[in-house]
Scaffold this motif. Structure first.
Motif, PDB file in Angstrom:
ATOM      1  N   LEU A 114       0.834  -1.201   0.000  1.00  6.33           N
ATOM      2  CA  LEU A 114       0.000   0.000   0.000  1.00  6.33           C
ATOM      3  C   LEU A 114       0.866   1.246   0.000  1.00  6.33           C
ATOM      4  N   SER A 115       0.271   2.359  -0.400  1.00  2.00           N
ATOM      5  CA  SER A 115       0.955   3.642  -0.223  1.00  2.00           C
ATOM      6  C   SER A 115       0.969   3.966   1.269  1.00  2.00           C
ATOM      7  N   PRO A 116       1.903   4.801   1.723  1.00  2.00           N
ATOM      8  CA  PRO A 116       1.926   5.152   3.155  1.00  2.00           C
ATOM      9  C   PRO A 116       0.605   5.717   3.661  1.00  2.00           C
ATOM     10  N   LEU A 117      -0.069   6.550   2.857  1.00  2.00           N
ATOM     11  CA  LEU A 117      -1.339   7.134   3.311  1.00  2.00           C
ATOM     12  C   LEU A 117      -2.431   6.071   3.388  1.00  2.00           C
ATOM     13  N   GLU A 118      -2.473   5.138   2.429  1.00  3.47           N
ATOM     14  CA  GLU A 118      -3.447   4.045   2.496  1.00  3.47           C
ATOM     15  C   GLU A 118      -3.206   3.202   3.745  1.00  3.47           C
ATOM     16  N   ARG A 119      -1.946   2.938   3.993  1.00  4.48           N
ATOM     17  CA  ARG A 119      -1.583   2.135   5.161  1.00  4.48           C
ATOM     18  C   ARG A 119      -2.031   2.809   6.454  1.00  4.48           C
ATOM     19  N   ALA A 120      -1.771   4.106   6.564  1.00  2.29           N
ATOM     20  CA  ALA A 120      -2.160   4.840   7.763  1.00  2.29           C
ATOM     21  C   ALA A 120      -3.677   4.861   7.927  1.00  2.29           C
ATOM     22  N   ALA A 121      -4.405   5.134   6.845  1.00  5.28           N
ATOM     23  CA  ALA A 121      -5.866   5.211   6.928  1.00  5.28           C
ATOM     24  C   ALA A 121      -6.452   3.863   7.345  1.00  5.28           C
ATOM     25  N   PHE A 122      -5.949   2.794   6.758  1.00  3.01           N
ATOM     26  CA  PHE A 122      -6.458   1.454   7.080  1.00  3.01           C
ATOM     27  C   PHE A 122      -6.163   1.077   8.529  1.00  3.01           C
ATOM     28  N   LEU A 123      -4.913   1.260   8.947  1.00  4.97           N
ATOM     29  CA  LEU A 123      -4.541   0.854  10.297  1.00  4.97           C
ATOM     30  C   LEU A 123      -5.280   1.670  11.353  1.00  4.97           C
ATOM     31  N   LEU A 124      -5.293   2.991  11.190  1.00  5.20           N
ATOM     32  CA  LEU A 124      -5.920   3.832  12.197  1.00  5.20           C
ATOM     33  C   LEU A 124      -7.419   3.554  12.307  1.00  5.20           C
ATOM     34  N   HIS A 125      -8.091   3.432  11.151  1.00  2.76           N
ATOM     35  CA  HIS A 125      -9.544   3.237  11.200  1.00  2.76           C
ATOM     36  C   HIS A 125      -9.943   1.781  11.428  1.00  2.76           C
ATOM     37  N   ASP A 126      -9.438   0.877  10.592  1.00  2.00           N
ATOM     38  CA  ASP A 126      -9.908  -0.510  10.626  1.00  2.00           C
ATOM     39  C   ASP A 126      -9.316  -1.319  11.779  1.00  2.00           C
ATOM     40  N   VAL A 127      -8.092  -0.999  12.182  1.00  2.00           N
ATOM     41  CA  VAL A 127      -7.439  -1.786  13.230  1.00  2.00           C
ATOM     42  C   VAL A 127      -7.571  -1.127  14.592  1.00  2.00           C
TER      43      VAL A 127
END
Length: 288
Positions: A114-127
């Motif tokens: 993933l791109s860094p921003l995709e990674r951050a959005a996924f981890l912060l919200h989904d995890v």
């Protein structure tokens, strides 16, 4: 900016230290490196000491935002370093004594794409369950764009998320049986545990012997283990711990060269579909 001194630092630590485990989890999930995660969290603490804390309404949100932004900066250089990494790259192994979130090792590898921003959005919200408004403020995007980033990430990592929950005790029993078969050279027992399309990834980082490319398919994985079994019978391998490693059942061993090694097993339908071996001593320092 608040003046800092011994008392001020102690006051800052009083608010910061209870949040340190959560912040370290965020940083580790973002970076895949224990040492880098600890450095980022310590950098966040130093910034926290110099912050006007009376003006911060929600310390947890403020510090989570600080850590995430530091991680985004770090990922830019980490991506360049991994382009020249020798052999398969795996995240640092984390031996988990308690129930963790569902970010397993295969999912962490999927996050790498993933791109860094995709990674951050996924981890912060989904995890970590952070609301999209806070995620948006953290990564500097509006909420609508942030939702799109998380949705794209979710689609990319869907296949890597656990399809069903493997009972922990069953997984650990398979891990122990795999250790016994692989170390004793019982190839019949070993082959019976493996799925036809099993894959094996070994991270030596150019520091210790390891396969330079992923090994895919039961026949090739068995060939490797036949060769390894000959060496193990000669030099030995000592079981140190059986437990969950990055959300997967596995074990820690001490090999003939005195170094630790971790093996994590991805299991589906009672068959091993992924074998992840960490041999890079730089990534095992925290195990000592």
């Amino acid at each position: 900016m608040a003046a800092s001194g011994p008392t001020d630092a102690a006051d800052a630590a009083g608010l910061f230290d209870p949040l340190r485990p959560m912040l370290t989890r965020v940083a580790y999930r973002m970076l895949g490196s224990v040492a880098d995660a600890e450095d980022v969290v310590q950098d966040a603490f130093l910034r926290w000491v110099g912050t006007d804390r009376d003006a911060v309404r929600e310390p947890a949100a403020f510090l989570r935002r600080t850590v995430t932004r530091l991680c985004l900066d770090q990922l830019k250089s980490a991506r360049r370093q991994r382009e020249t990494y020798i052999g398969p790259w795996l995240p640092d192994p984390m031996v988990e004594e308690e129930e963790a979130d569902d970010v397993t090792l295969p999912l962490m590898l999927a996050l790498e794409r993933l791109s860094p921003l995709e990674r951050a959005a996924f981890l912060l919200h989904d995890v970590f369950g952070v609301g999209f408004d806070e995620v948006a403020a953290t990564i500097g995007r509006d909420p609508a764009a942030t939702r799109q980033l998380a949705a794209r990430a979710r689609a990319h990592v869907r296949e890597a998320r656990p399809r069903y929950k493997l009972e922990k005790e069953r997984g650990l029993a398979i891990a122990h049986a795999f250790f016994e078969a692989s170390r004793s050279g019982d190839m019949e027992a070993l082959g019976a545990m493996l799925a036809a399309d099993v894959g094996m990834w070994a991270d030596g980082g150019g520091k210790r012997p390891a396969a330079a490319v992923p090994i895919i398919g039961r026949a090739l994985v068995m060939k490797v283990h036949r060769s390894v079994a000959v060496l193990l019978r000669k030099y030995g391998s000592t079981l140190v711990h059986t437990g969950m490693i990055n959300g997967l059942p596995g074990f820690v061993t001490r090999e003939a060269d005195g170094e630790f090694q971790t093996t994590a097993l991805e299991i589906a339908n009672d068959r091993i579909i992924g074998i992840y071996v960490m041999r890079n001593p730089d990534k095992l320092k925290h195990m000592h």
